[in-house]
Design an enzyme around this catalytic site. Structure first.
Site, short mmCIF file in Angstrom:
data_model
loop_
_atom_site.label_atom_id
_atom_site.label_comp_id
_atom_site.label_asym_id
_atom_site.label_seq_id
_atom_site.Cartn_x
_atom_site.Cartn_y
_atom_site.Cartn_z
N GLN A 20 -6.25 -7.56 76.83
CA GLN A 20 -5.04 -8.04 76.14
C GLN A 20 -4.24 -6.92 75.53
OE1 GLN A 20 -7.79 -11.02 73.95
NE2 GLN A 20 -5.80 -11.97 73.93
N HIS A 123 -15.45 -8.97 77.07
CA HIS A 123 -14.48 -9.93 76.52
C HIS A 123 -13.69 -10.52 77.67
CE1 HIS A 123 -12.03 -11.06 72.76
NE2 HIS A 123 -11.54 -11.74 73.77
N ASN A 168 -18.03 -11.94 73.93
CA ASN A 168 -17.09 -12.66 73.07
C ASN A 168 -16.98 -14.10 73.56
OD1 ASN A 168 -14.61 -12.89 71.21
ND2 ASN A 168 -13.90 -13.64 73.18
N GLU A 169 -17.20 -15.04 72.66
CA GLU A 169 -16.98 -16.46 72.94
C GLU A 169 -17.48 -16.87 74.33
OE1 GLU A 169 -13.19 -17.98 72.01
OE2 GLU A 169 -13.14 -17.10 70.03
N TYR A 302 -11.31 -19.64 63.83
CA TYR A 302 -9.87 -19.84 63.72
C TYR A 302 -9.51 -21.12 62.99
CZ TYR A 302 -8.92 -16.04 66.88
OH TYR A 302 -8.81 -14.80 67.44
N GLU A 383 -13.25 -13.02 64.21
CA GLU A 383 -11.83 -13.20 64.52
C GLU A 383 -11.31 -14.36 63.68
OE1 GLU A 383 -10.70 -13.82 68.63
OE2 GLU A 383 -12.20 -12.37 69.31
N TRP A 434 -7.50 -11.50 63.85
CA TRP A 434 -6.98 -11.40 65.21
C TRP A 434 -5.48 -11.56 65.14
CZ3 TRP A 434 -9.10 -10.03 69.78
CH2 TRP A 434 -8.25 -10.15 70.89
N GLU A 441 -1.83 -12.98 75.52
CA GLU A 441 -2.69 -14.11 75.16
C GLU A 441 -3.12 -14.91 76.38
OE1 GLU A 441 -4.29 -14.86 72.59
OE2 GLU A 441 -4.92 -16.84 73.24
N TRP A 442 -3.82 -14.24 77.31
CA TRP A 442 -4.42 -14.91 78.48
C TRP A 442 -3.40 -15.78 79.23
CZ3 TRP A 442 -8.49 -12.07 79.01
CH2 TRP A 442 -9.20 -11.62 77.91
C1 GCO Z 1 -10.52 -15.88 71.53
C2 GCO Z 1 -10.33 -14.62 72.10
C3 GCO Z 1 -9.02 -13.92 71.86
C4 GCO Z 1 -7.78 -14.78 71.76
C5 GCO Z 1 -7.58 -15.28 70.34
C6 GCO Z 1 -6.32 -16.13 70.22
O1 GCO Z 1 -11.16 -15.89 70.46
O2 GCO Z 1 -10.11 -16.85 72.13
O3 GCO Z 1 -11.33 -13.76 71.56
O4 GCO Z 1 -8.97 -13.12 73.01
O5 GCO Z 1 -6.66 -14.02 72.11
O6 GCO Z 1 -8.64 -16.09 69.95
O7 GCO Z 1 -6.42 -17.27 71.01
#
Ligand code: GCO
Length: 486
Positions: A20, A123, A168-169, A302, A383, A434, A441-442
């Protein structure tokens, strides 16, 4: 909060991810990742952009680190592009010395500035060669290739990194509909099986890397970053909603946290509902290998989801479960399509009650997670952040620097974290917002801006500008961090 102070060794900083942030995707020998490829699929990315340039972090990381230092940041969480180290991904394929050099320079400069570099090994940017060769995380072959890559990173960076993350996630990575890895399945793995086969390979790869880390006596601590699905009962006290929260917990965070932190095996509730031909089981030896393979608990936190039992009740839902990848049979307050969104993708107006709820509940949620998954290394909020809706649209761009909703959310989080530590005794060791800068953003491309710094993508040097959120976060941190003389 004037009299509350963060612990002396508390980590405060920002997080980014290679795909990213770095750009320079064909520079100095980097091999292609699955996202370099799928971002070329027409319509795949909301604004038809790619991450080829992104924030050019590959060249601008020093200025970005200096800007984080100016804000008082003492830690920086970044991810390594596997295909910069192994352009062809595979064990036995050539190692790219220039890729290692880039991360050595990043880590070295970060430490020079007094910023603790925190490394995530994966990631979501699977080397394309592995996706094409055997379907990436749909194949058990990826485990050896990932362990091989991790070993190179451990040996090269031992002694310069204190906190490591394997993934990550992992849950989001395995089930996000449409993510590239769901498009090239090896024969024998169905679309319904993929989310679970992927989870199995991630858990086994994580466990093997954890044991390697200990066998090689690598300094520091290692864990993985949990998904951000934090559920609370929509109707507090309603039995069916409280039950639904337990299910939500098992199907989302518990899928990885139970095996890795506690039992070595899938959550019982999940095993009872997902047959072995959908969710492959672990052998007794694998359970022993997996059990207790994390030194601390980490979560990208988040937002919370308001959870209730599905209409008609859970049993009816189980009988005719809809989507095999999301069989958890809970209802969540539908932020994403309701008039309230959480600010990305649809650009729905975020509900202030969602923003209010999210920071209001972070303390009890972290308390609950620490109680469920206690570790010797405490808990990190790896994050947290927010994308102001419309922030990327012309009439609002001048407002992007004044990000009121994000500032409100981030400062409220910090206040709750500080009170959680001091008043509740929750062993929170660090937080990472974050993200340091707006980035790619993907599937949403550049339409969602999560940065605490605005990036002007029309400017020849991708000029960064501190947003209000960065300034106010910095002021809060500097006024509540332990003073050197303390
Ligand atoms: C996630 C990823 C990030 C995203 C961020 C915003 O947690 O999904 O680690 O790469 O960009 O969360 O959606």
């Amino acid at each position: 909060l004037p009299d509350l102070t963060f612990p002396p060794d508390f980590l405060f900083g920002w997080a980014t991810a290679a795909q990213q942030y770095e750009g320079a995707v064909q520079t100095d020998g980097r091999g292609p990742s699955v996202w370099d490829w799928t971002s070329r699929f027409p319509g795949y990315i909301a604004d038809n952009t790619t991450a080829d340039i992104a924030d050019l972090g590959y060249y601008l990381y020093k200025q970005d680190l200096a800007r984080m230092a100016a804000l008082g940041g003492n830690a920086y969480s970044f991810s390594v592009a596997w295909s910069r180290i192994f352009p062809f991904g595979m064990k036995g394929s050539p190692v790219n010395e220039k890729g290692l050099k880039y991360y050595e320079d990043l880590v070295g400069y970060s430490r020079e500035l007094g910023i603790e570099p925190v490394m995530t090994l994966f990631h979501w940017d699977t080397p394309l060669a592995l996706q094409v060769e055997y379907g990436g995380f749909a194949s058990p072959r990826i485990i050896d290739d990932y362990v091989n890559y991790a070993e190179v990173m451990f040996r090269r960076f031992n002694g310069t990194i204190r906190l490591w993350y394997t993934f990550n996630e992992p849950g989001v990575f395995c089930v996000q509909p449409g993510f590239p890895q769901n498009t090239t399945l090896p024969h024998g793995v169905s679309a319904a099986q993929y989310p679970y086969v992927c989870r199995r390979h991630l858990v086994l790869a994580h466990a093997k890397v954890y044991h390697l880390f200990k066998e090689l006596n690598i300094q520091g601590e290692i864990s993985y970053k949990n998904d951000d699905y934090l559920g609370i009962a929509w109707r507090r006290g309603r039995k069916e909603d409280e039950e639904a929260v337990k299910r939500h917990q098992a199907y989302y965070i518990g899928f990885f946290a139970d095996p890795i932190h506690l039992t070595g095996d899938w959550p019982e509730l999940v095993k009872a509902e997902l047959p072995p031909d959908l969710l492959p089981r672990f052998s007794a030896d694998e359970v022993e290998l997996i059990k207790g393979t994390a030194d601390f608990f980490a979560i990208d936190a988040y937002r919370e989801d308001l959870i209730s039992a599905p209409p008609g009740g859970i049993d009816a839902c189980l009988r005719n479960r809809s989507h095999p990848a999301w069989p958890e049979c809970v209802s969540k307050k539908d932020y994403d399509s309701s008039p309230y969104g959480w600010g990305i993708g649809e650009f729905a107006e975020p509900s202030m009650d969602w923003l209010h709820n999210s920071w209001q509940h972070i303390r009890p949620l972290l308390q609950r997670l620490n109680d469920m998954y206690p570790t010797t290394g405490g808990i990190y909020l790896t994050e947290f952040g927010f994308a102001e809706p419309h922030e990327n649209e012309k009439p609002y761009l001048h407002q992007a620097i004044q990000d009121p909703a994000r500032t409100h959310l981030l400062l409220s989080y910090l206040g709750e974290i500080l009170k959680g530590i001091v008043e509740d005794g929750i062993p929170i060791k660090g937080v990472f917002a974050w993200s340091s800068v707006d980035n790619w953003e993907w599937n949403t491309g550049f339409k969602a801006r999560f940065g605490n710094q605005f990036v002007d993508y029309s400017h020849p040097t991708l000029k960064r500008t501190f947003k209000r959120s960065a300034i106010e976060m910095s002021q809060f941190w500097k006024s509540h961090r332990a003073q050197a003389d303390e």
